[in-house]
Design a protein around this motif. Structure first.
Motif, mmCIF file in Angstrom:
data_model
loop_
_atom_site.group_PDB
_atom_site.id
_atom_site.type_symbol
_atom_site.label_atom_id
_atom_site.label_comp_id
_atom_site.label_asym_id
_atom_site.label_seq_id
_atom_site.Cartn_x
_atom_site.Cartn_y
_atom_site.Cartn_z
ATOM 1 N N THR A 108 0.850 -1.177 0.000
ATOM 2 C CA THR A 108 0.000 0.000 0.000
ATOM 3 C C THR A 108 0.883 1.223 0.000
ATOM 4 O OG1 THR A 108 -1.715 -1.195 1.206
ATOM 5 C CG2 THR A 108 -1.839 1.194 1.249
ATOM 6 N N PHE A 109 0.649 2.116 -0.967
ATOM 7 C CA PHE A 109 1.493 3.283 -1.148
ATOM 8 C C PHE A 109 0.622 4.535 -1.159
ATOM 9 C CE2 PHE A 109 3.223 -0.390 -3.357
ATOM 10 C CZ PHE A 109 4.454 -0.515 -2.730
ATOM 11 N N ASP A 110 0.961 5.485 -0.301
ATOM 12 C CA ASP A 110 0.188 6.719 -0.197
ATOM 13 C C ASP A 110 0.646 7.732 -1.233
ATOM 14 O OD1 ASP A 110 -1.291 5.777 1.964
ATOM 15 O OD2 ASP A 110 0.155 6.515 3.427
ATOM 16 N N PHE A 111 -0.321 8.548 -1.686
ATOM 17 C CA PHE A 111 0.022 9.726 -2.469
ATOM 18 C C PHE A 111 -0.705 10.913 -1.853
ATOM 19 C CE2 PHE A 111 -3.351 7.513 -4.819
ATOM 20 C CZ PHE A 111 -4.285 8.500 -5.098
ATOM 21 N N THR A 112 -0.067 12.079 -1.923
ATOM 22 C CA THR A 112 -0.602 13.266 -1.270
ATOM 23 C C THR A 112 -0.387 14.497 -2.138
ATOM 24 O OG1 THR A 112 1.446 13.882 -0.149
ATOM 25 C CG2 THR A 112 0.005 12.331 1.014
ATOM 26 N N CYS A 113 -0.997 15.582 -1.701
ATOM 27 C CA CYS A 113 -0.689 16.875 -2.301
ATOM 28 C C CYS A 113 0.629 17.351 -1.687
ATOM 29 C CB CYS A 113 -1.813 17.877 -2.020
ATOM 30 S SG CYS A 113 -1.996 18.341 -0.285
ATOM 31 N N GLY A 114 1.144 18.459 -2.164
ATOM 32 C CA GLY A 114 2.406 18.982 -1.651
ATOM 33 C C GLY A 114 2.364 19.337 -0.182
ATOM 34 N N MET A 115 1.195 19.684 0.339
ATOM 35 C CA MET A 115 1.053 20.047 1.748
ATOM 36 C C MET A 115 0.683 18.861 2.629
ATOM 37 S SD MET A 115 -1.074 23.555 1.426
ATOM 38 C CE MET A 115 -0.649 24.821 0.246
ATOM 39 N N GLY A 116 0.389 17.720 2.010
ATOM 40 C CA GLY A 116 0.018 16.529 2.772
ATOM 41 C C GLY A 116 -1.414 16.530 3.273
ATOM 42 N N MET A 117 -2.229 17.459 2.810
ATOM 43 C CA MET A 117 -3.615 17.532 3.278
ATOM 44 C C MET A 117 -4.546 16.629 2.480
ATOM 45 S SD MET A 117 -3.712 21.622 3.954
ATOM 46 C CE MET A 117 -5.431 21.662 4.393
ATOM 47 N N LEU A 118 -4.353 16.561 1.175
ATOM 48 C CA LEU A 118 -5.151 15.665 0.333
ATOM 49 C C LEU A 118 -4.431 14.330 0.285
ATOM 50 C CD1 LEU A 118 -5.907 18.089 -2.649
ATOM 51 C CD2 LEU A 118 -7.142 17.832 -0.491
ATOM 52 N N ARG A 119 -5.172 13.241 0.474
ATOM 53 C CA ARG A 119 -4.533 11.930 0.566
ATOM 54 C C ARG A 119 -5.248 10.904 -0.290
ATOM 55 N NH1 ARG A 119 -0.909 11.130 3.955
ATOM 56 N NH2 ARG A 119 -0.287 12.646 5.491
#
Length: 125
Positions: A108-119
């Protein structure tokens, strides 16, 4: 406490419990990638206040093409990070950005926005 205070307090507690359930415990739909011509697994993702879908399932060993369409100008969503694959992309507003990756390991690999708020999450099986 009078009846009004009890009702307001109860309603506030119920609302707080709903918010906690919705953001931390509610089930998120998982979308499986569609295998296109050439064996490439493709998924279209809309970026607008979050990622939709935000949980994507793909098969290990087959190339993956993620199409991110950013349907907003919010500064938080202008960058995409996939740290496990060393991917960082700018997402221009109202345009589609293709991200290609070869998932070689299950996990399982996470992806986020640059600020880490959208996941979001990429599940490789």
């Amino acid at each position: 406490m009078d009846t009004t205070a009890i009702l307001v307090t109860g309603a506030g507690l119920a609302l707080a419990a709903f918010v906690v359930w919705y953001f931390f415990f509610s089930a998120r739909p998982t979308v499986s990638a569609v295998t296109a011509v050439g064996g490439v697994q493709a998924v279209a993702i809309t970026v607008k206040g979050g990622y939709s879908p935000n949980v994507i399932e793909v098969e290990r060993g087959k190339p993956v093409q993620l199409s991110f369409y950013r349907a907003e100008e919010n500064s938080c969503s202008e960058e995409l990070l996939l740290p496990a694959f060393n991917i960082r992309r700018d997402l221009p507003a109202f345009k589609t950005t293709l991200v290609e990756l070869p998932p070689q390991q299950a996990g399982t690999f996470d992806f986020t926005c640059g600020m880490g708020m959208l996941r979001g999450r990429l599940v490789v099986t």
